[in-house]
Design an enzyme around this catalytic site. Structure first.
Site, mmCIF file in Angstrom:
data_model
loop_
_atom_site.group_PDB
_atom_site.id
_atom_site.type_symbol
_atom_site.label_atom_id
_atom_site.label_comp_id
_atom_site.label_asym_id
_atom_site.label_seq_id
_atom_site.Cartn_x
_atom_site.Cartn_y
_atom_site.Cartn_z
ATOM 1 N N HIS A 1 0.852 -1.188 0.000
ATOM 2 C CA HIS A 1 0.000 0.000 0.000
ATOM 3 C C HIS A 1 0.891 1.241 0.000
ATOM 4 O O HIS A 1 2.082 1.171 0.346
ATOM 5 C CB HIS A 1 -0.943 -0.030 1.204
ATOM 6 C CG HIS A 1 -1.997 -1.083 1.059
ATOM 7 N ND1 HIS A 1 -2.659 -1.640 2.119
ATOM 8 C CD2 HIS A 1 -2.489 -1.675 -0.070
ATOM 9 C CE1 HIS A 1 -3.524 -2.530 1.659
ATOM 10 N NE2 HIS A 1 -3.433 -2.584 0.348
ATOM 11 N N GLY B 1 -3.660 -2.032 -7.578
ATOM 12 C CA GLY B 1 -4.491 -2.711 -6.573
ATOM 13 C C GLY B 1 -5.937 -2.239 -6.545
ATOM 14 O O GLY B 1 -6.866 -3.051 -6.698
ATOM 15 N N ASP C 1 -5.234 -6.672 -7.033
ATOM 16 C CA ASP C 1 -5.247 -7.684 -5.962
ATOM 17 C C ASP C 1 -6.049 -8.905 -6.411
ATOM 18 O O ASP C 1 -5.684 -10.051 -6.142
ATOM 19 C CB ASP C 1 -5.886 -7.122 -4.685
ATOM 20 C CG ASP C 1 -5.041 -6.042 -4.023
ATOM 21 O OD1 ASP C 1 -4.100 -5.553 -4.663
ATOM 22 O OD2 ASP C 1 -5.325 -5.697 -2.865
ATOM 23 N N ASP D 1 -1.314 -1.749 4.726
ATOM 24 C CA ASP D 1 -1.204 -0.656 5.701
ATOM 25 C C ASP D 1 -2.127 -0.921 6.894
ATOM 26 O O ASP D 1 -3.354 -0.931 6.733
ATOM 27 C CB ASP D 1 -1.575 0.657 5.015
ATOM 28 C CG ASP D 1 -1.267 1.868 5.873
ATOM 29 O OD1 ASP D 1 -1.174 1.722 7.114
ATOM 30 O OD2 ASP D 1 -1.127 2.969 5.303
ATOM 31 N N HIS E 1 -10.161 -0.280 -1.484
ATOM 32 C CA HIS E 1 -10.371 -1.654 -1.950
ATOM 33 C C HIS E 1 -10.128 -2.655 -0.821
ATOM 34 O O HIS E 1 -9.612 -3.745 -1.046
ATOM 35 C CB HIS E 1 -9.458 -1.939 -3.148
ATOM 36 C CG HIS E 1 -7.990 -1.727 -2.882
ATOM 37 N ND1 HIS E 1 -7.478 -0.588 -2.326
ATOM 38 C CD2 HIS E 1 -6.926 -2.549 -3.099
ATOM 39 C CE1 HIS E 1 -6.166 -0.708 -2.215
ATOM 40 N NE2 HIS E 1 -5.813 -1.889 -2.675
ATOM 41 N N ASP F 1 -10.981 -6.230 -1.422
ATOM 42 C CA ASP F 1 -10.030 -6.964 -2.282
ATOM 43 C C ASP F 1 -8.795 -7.399 -1.485
ATOM 44 O O ASP F 1 -8.235 -8.475 -1.709
ATOM 45 C CB ASP F 1 -9.561 -6.094 -3.459
ATOM 46 C CG ASP F 1 -10.701 -5.678 -4.370
ATOM 47 O OD1 ASP F 1 -11.866 -5.799 -3.963
ATOM 48 O OD2 ASP F 1 -10.419 -5.230 -5.486
ATOM 49 N N ARG G 1 -7.192 -13.842 2.119
ATOM 50 C CA ARG G 1 -7.972 -15.063 2.340
ATOM 51 C C ARG G 1 -7.587 -16.153 1.337
ATOM 52 O O ARG G 1 -7.348 -17.298 1.711
ATOM 53 C CB ARG G 1 -9.473 -14.761 2.233
ATOM 54 C CG ARG G 1 -10.319 -15.979 2.419
ATOM 55 C CD ARG G 1 -11.811 -15.727 2.237
ATOM 56 N NE ARG G 1 -12.470 -17.006 2.162
ATOM 57 C CZ ARG G 1 -12.562 -17.737 1.053
ATOM 58 N NH1 ARG G 1 -12.058 -17.282 -0.073
ATOM 59 N NH2 ARG G 1 -13.134 -18.914 1.073
HETATM 60 P P1 PGA Z 1 -0.535 -0.685 -6.201
HETATM 61 O O1 PGA Z 1 -1.623 -1.530 -5.464
HETATM 62 O O2 PGA Z 1 0.700 -1.489 -6.250
HETATM 63 O O3 PGA Z 1 -1.088 -0.446 -7.582
HETATM 64 O O4 PGA Z 1 -0.379 0.577 -5.420
HETATM 65 C C1 PGA Z 1 -1.342 -2.072 -4.212
HETATM 66 C C2 PGA Z 1 -2.615 -2.269 -3.456
HETATM 67 O O5 PGA Z 1 -3.144 -1.248 -3.023
HETATM 68 O O6 PGA Z 1 -3.103 -3.378 -3.289
#
Ligand code: PGA
Length: 144
Positions: free
Chosen positions: A11, A58, A63, A83, A90, A93, A99
């Site tokens: 993230h 993501g 994801d 994070d 998302h 996701d 999971r």
């Molecule tokens: P990103 O996505 O690598 O495109 O920033 C990561 C995520 O948020 O799952």
């Protein structure tokens, strides 16, 4: 050393940690096939000058693409620095990816310490045969 398929995701506020970790472990990563969600792949590729197969970003479905690759047996290891202190648009996701990694018994590291342990395990250098539970009863369910 057998080549593994390693997925990298971070993230936004965790990207610097993943970049730093990846730089420290560039030699290991360079011996394997790398996948990443879009933005994560972009920054790691730039910083490490390594080739990475980049999926969609993501929040735009990356994801879920990684999850599909896990189901297809195409991913051996997931390094996912999500994070813990900020909600994501998302989040469903993110949860789904974590999971499905558990469903298919994929080793997952969500912070640098676990990632260090994971790639420094002797199993990471071997042709590890991951066991997958017998999910056949789920496939054969009939509705009454
Ligand atoms: P990103 O996505 O690598 O495109 O920033 C990561 C995520 O948020 O799952």
């Amino acid at each position: 050393m057998p080549t593994k398929s390693i997925a990298l995701v971070a993230h936004d506020r965790m990207k610097s940690a993943l970049i730093e970790w990846s730089k420290r472990n560039r030699d290991f990563l360079s011996m394997h096939t790398l996948y990443a969600t879009g933005s994560t792949g972009g920054v790691i590729e730039k910083e490490l000058k390594l080739s990475i197969e980049k999926l969609e970003s993501g929040p735009l479905g990356g994801d879920q693409q990684l999850g599909a690759k896990i189901v297809a047996g195409e991913i051996d290891m997931l390094i996912f620095f999500w994070d813990p202190l900020e909600a994501q648009p998302h989040d469903p996701d993110v949860r789904a990816l974590l999971r499905i990694a558990v469903v298919w018994n994929i080793p997952v590291a969500c912070n640098t310490a676990t990632a260090d342990f994971l790639i420094n395990s002797s199993l990471a250098q071997s042709d590890y045969k991951r066991e997958v539970p017998n999910y056949q009863p789920y496939r054969n369910r009939t509705l009454k």
